[in-house]
Scaffold this active site. Sequence first.
Site, mmCIF file in Angstrom:
data_model
loop_
_atom_site.group_PDB
_atom_site.id
_atom_site.type_symbol
_atom_site.label_atom_id
_atom_site.label_comp_id
_atom_site.label_asym_id
_atom_site.label_seq_id
_atom_site.Cartn_x
_atom_site.Cartn_y
_atom_site.Cartn_z
ATOM 1 N N ASN A 1 0.856 -1.192 0.000
ATOM 2 C CA ASN A 1 0.000 0.000 0.000
ATOM 3 C C ASN A 1 0.884 1.231 0.000
ATOM 4 O OD1 ASN A 1 -2.359 1.665 0.441
ATOM 5 N ND2 ASN A 1 -1.795 1.797 2.607
ATOM 6 N N HIS B 1 0.924 5.082 1.301
ATOM 7 C CA HIS B 1 0.220 5.889 2.293
ATOM 8 C C HIS B 1 0.916 7.246 2.413
ATOM 9 C CE1 HIS B 1 -2.248 6.729 5.803
ATOM 10 N NE2 HIS B 1 -1.157 7.172 6.398
ATOM 11 N N SER C 1 4.899 6.657 2.392
ATOM 12 C CA SER C 1 5.482 5.350 2.700
ATOM 13 C C SER C 1 4.830 4.284 1.832
ATOM 14 C CB SER C 1 5.223 4.975 4.168
ATOM 15 O OG SER C 1 5.648 5.992 5.054
ATOM 16 N N ASP D 1 -2.608 0.457 8.131
ATOM 17 C CA ASP D 1 -1.404 1.259 7.836
ATOM 18 C C ASP D 1 -0.262 0.931 8.804
ATOM 19 O OD1 ASP D 1 -2.754 2.576 5.752
ATOM 20 O OD2 ASP D 1 -3.547 4.087 7.112
#
Length: 210
Positions: free
Chosen positions: A107, A109, A136, A145
Site C-alpha cells: 500500500n 500511504h 510510505s 497502515d
Amino acid sequence: PLRIAVLASGRGSNFAALLAARERSELPVEFVLVASDKADAPVLQFAQSAGVPTTVLDPRGYSDRRAYDVALFDRIGASKPDLLVLAGFMRIIDGEALKPWTGRMINIHPSLLPKYRGLHTHRRALKAGDLEHGASVHYVTAELDGGPVIAQTILPIEAGDNENTLAARLLPLEHQLLPAVVALLAAGRLALSEEGITFDNQPLRKPLRW
Ligand code: GAR
C-alpha cells in the site's frame, strides 16, 4: 513478468505512474486487473485506455466488511496476480480476508509511517508542527497502515504550507516511490517473513529512502 492487480478507489494518479513506468520499460510487469469499490472512479478510465481489465465491486451489495472483502479477493484471485498494489484504495480491509495475501500486498500511504495512520495525514502533519512530511510504501497486514515499511520519500514542510500545497508537492514524489518499490519486487529483491522485510536477502533495518 510479475502479475499485478491494483486496487484503487479514485483519481488513479499512482496507477497512472505505474503504467507510465511500464511504458518506459522500467517495470517488467503485467497489469492483470484494476479493481475498484467505486463505479465512477477515474482510475478505471486509465485502466481501460491501457487495455487493463477492470472490475467494480460495490460494498453496498454486502452484509458486512468480511463478506465484501472475501468476494473482492475471490474476484481478484481469479486473475492470478503475484502482487496486489493498493493505490489510493480507501477502504479498511478485513484482517482475515487479507491474510492469504500477506507478503504479496503493498500500500502507498501519504505519511511518514508510523506517523499518521488513517486519514487527513497532511492536515495532521501540519497541525503537529512537523518539519518533514512524506509518503510510505508498506506491506499490508491486519493492522491499518501498520505493516512493515519498505520505503519512504521525505518532503520538507515549508512556512506557509497548507493541506493542498503539501499534498500537491508530495504527489509527484509518490509517483516516483511506488514504481520504484514495485520494480524492486519485480526483481525479486524484497520479501516479507516472520522476522520482517528482507532486501537482497539481508534484514531491512530501516525503510529504504527514495
Ligand atoms: C494518494 O495520495 C495515496 O497516497 C493516498 O490516496 C491518494 C490516491 O491518489 N492513499 C491513502 O490515503 C490510503 N489510505 P491517486 O488515486 O491519484 O493515486
